[in-house]
Design a protein around this motif. Structure first.
Motif, short mmCIF file in Angstrom:
data_model
loop_
_atom_site.label_atom_id
_atom_site.label_comp_id
_atom_site.label_asym_id
_atom_site.label_seq_id
_atom_site.Cartn_x
_atom_site.Cartn_y
_atom_site.Cartn_z
N THR A 28 0.82 -1.21 0.00
CA THR A 28 0.00 0.00 0.00
C THR A 28 0.86 1.26 0.00
OG1 THR A 28 -0.15 -0.06 2.43
CG2 THR A 28 -1.90 -1.17 1.19
N GLU A 140 -13.54 6.46 -7.10
CA GLU A 140 -12.43 5.52 -7.19
C GLU A 140 -11.32 5.87 -6.24
OE1 GLU A 140 -9.48 5.98 -10.58
OE2 GLU A 140 -11.27 6.87 -11.51
N ARG A 141 -10.55 4.86 -5.88
CA ARG A 141 -9.37 5.09 -5.06
C ARG A 141 -8.27 4.12 -5.48
NH1 ARG A 141 -12.78 1.96 -1.78
NH2 ARG A 141 -11.74 0.26 -0.62
N LEU A 142 -7.06 4.57 -5.33
CA LEU A 142 -5.88 3.75 -5.62
C LEU A 142 -5.46 3.10 -4.31
CD1 LEU A 142 -3.72 3.02 -7.74
CD2 LEU A 142 -2.53 5.13 -7.12
N VAL A 143 -5.36 1.77 -4.30
CA VAL A 143 -5.15 1.09 -3.03
C VAL A 143 -3.78 0.45 -2.88
CG1 VAL A 143 -7.60 0.70 -2.70
CG2 VAL A 143 -6.24 -1.04 -3.86
N GLY A 144 -3.03 0.25 -3.95
CA GLY A 144 -1.72 -0.36 -3.80
C GLY A 144 -1.19 -0.96 -5.08
N HIS A 162 -6.71 -0.52 -8.30
CA HIS A 162 -7.72 0.51 -8.07
C HIS A 162 -9.01 -0.16 -7.60
CE1 HIS A 162 -5.50 3.49 -10.71
NE2 HIS A 162 -5.02 2.34 -11.16
N VAL A 163 -9.78 0.55 -6.77
CA VAL A 163 -11.13 0.11 -6.42
C VAL A 163 -12.11 1.19 -6.88
CG1 VAL A 163 -12.76 -0.40 -4.56
CG2 VAL A 163 -10.43 -1.30 -4.46
N GLU A 165 -15.86 2.27 -6.49
CA GLU A 165 -17.06 2.07 -5.67
C GLU A 165 -18.26 2.56 -6.46
OE1 GLU A 165 -19.54 0.87 -2.85
OE2 GLU A 165 -17.38 0.68 -2.46
N ALA A 203 -5.51 -9.76 -3.76
CA ALA A 203 -6.34 -8.59 -3.56
C ALA A 203 -7.52 -8.89 -2.63
CB ALA A 203 -6.85 -8.07 -4.90
N LEU A 207 -7.96 -6.90 0.85
CA LEU A 207 -9.02 -5.92 0.97
C LEU A 207 -10.21 -6.40 1.79
CD1 LEU A 207 -9.04 -4.62 -2.72
CD2 LEU A 207 -8.10 -3.46 -0.71
#
Length: 210
Positions: A28, A140-144, A162-163, A165, A203, A207
């Motif tokens: 992360t 959206e968010r960048l998670v790792g 990326h996730v 939502e 993942a 997560l």
């Protein structure tokens, strides 16, 4: 008949990854890896075929999870089976929660890979549009980042995770390589995790693992 030119994909020497700090699984620490990789002067485009067998390079991959959270808090994730039309034959018949793929020379506006700030984003958006139709607004968010040196596929790839939502769980497959697409609760993903490709296993555990 004129031969079809082989796809030229964005790669970075594996030793650059080693210099930044090779890891196994998911990291992360996005600042440590992503910007230095995308700005690296040793980025280049190389033919996809040879790169699939050459662990001295890492292919940069956009890997997007499509998630929905219901009003009662139930979290579901878009899951599919990799069909026979996909580019990575070693993953056929495996389940996956990741959509996306390679960054291509077609995504570039300059001759050099590292010169274009928007290169990675264009590649991500192109790959998404080729693979799925998203019928909902989302954040959206960048998670790792994901690295898996324990499998032949993983040894030549490096994923940026990326996730998205989604406000509504409305996604359909845009190509035959993504079969049996559906939103599944995270409890089911965890229960059936052995049927998933290695990146998806990494993942899902990172997560959604309890």
């Amino acid at each position: 008949m004129e031969a079809v030119a082989e796809e030229q994909i964005l790669v970075v020497p594996a030793e650059v990854f080693d210099e930044l700090g090779r890891f196994q699984g998911i990291s992360t620490d996005i600042e440590r890896y992503l910007d230095p990789l995308l700005r690296c002067e040793r980025l280049s485009y190389k033919p996809r075929g040879p790169m699939e067998e050459d662990p001295s390079y890492k292919q940069l991959i956009a890997y997007v999870l499509l998630q929905h959270t219901a009003a009662d808090g139930t979290v579901t994730v878009f899951s599919y089976t990799r069909g026979g039309g996909g580019g990575e034959k070693r993953l056929h018949a495996k389940r996956s929660v990741g959509v996306g793929g390679h960054i291509s020379s077609d995504d570039a506006t300059h001759d050099t890979a590292h010169a274009d700030e928007g290169l990675y984003r264009r590649g991500l958006e192109r790959e998404l549009s080729e693979e799925v139709h998203i019928g909902s607004a989302y954040t959206e968010r960048l998670v790792g980042l994901i690295n898996d040196d324990e499998t032949p596929v993983g040894r030549v790839h490096l994923g940026v995770v990326h996730v998205f939502e989604l406000e509504e769980p409305v996604v359909s497959s845009a190509e035959l390589a993504l079969a049996e697409g559906q939103f599944l609760p995270v409890e089911q993903l965890l229960a059936e995790i052995d049927s998933y490709e290695s990146w998806s296993q990494i993942a899902i555990r990172a997560l959604y693992g309890r």
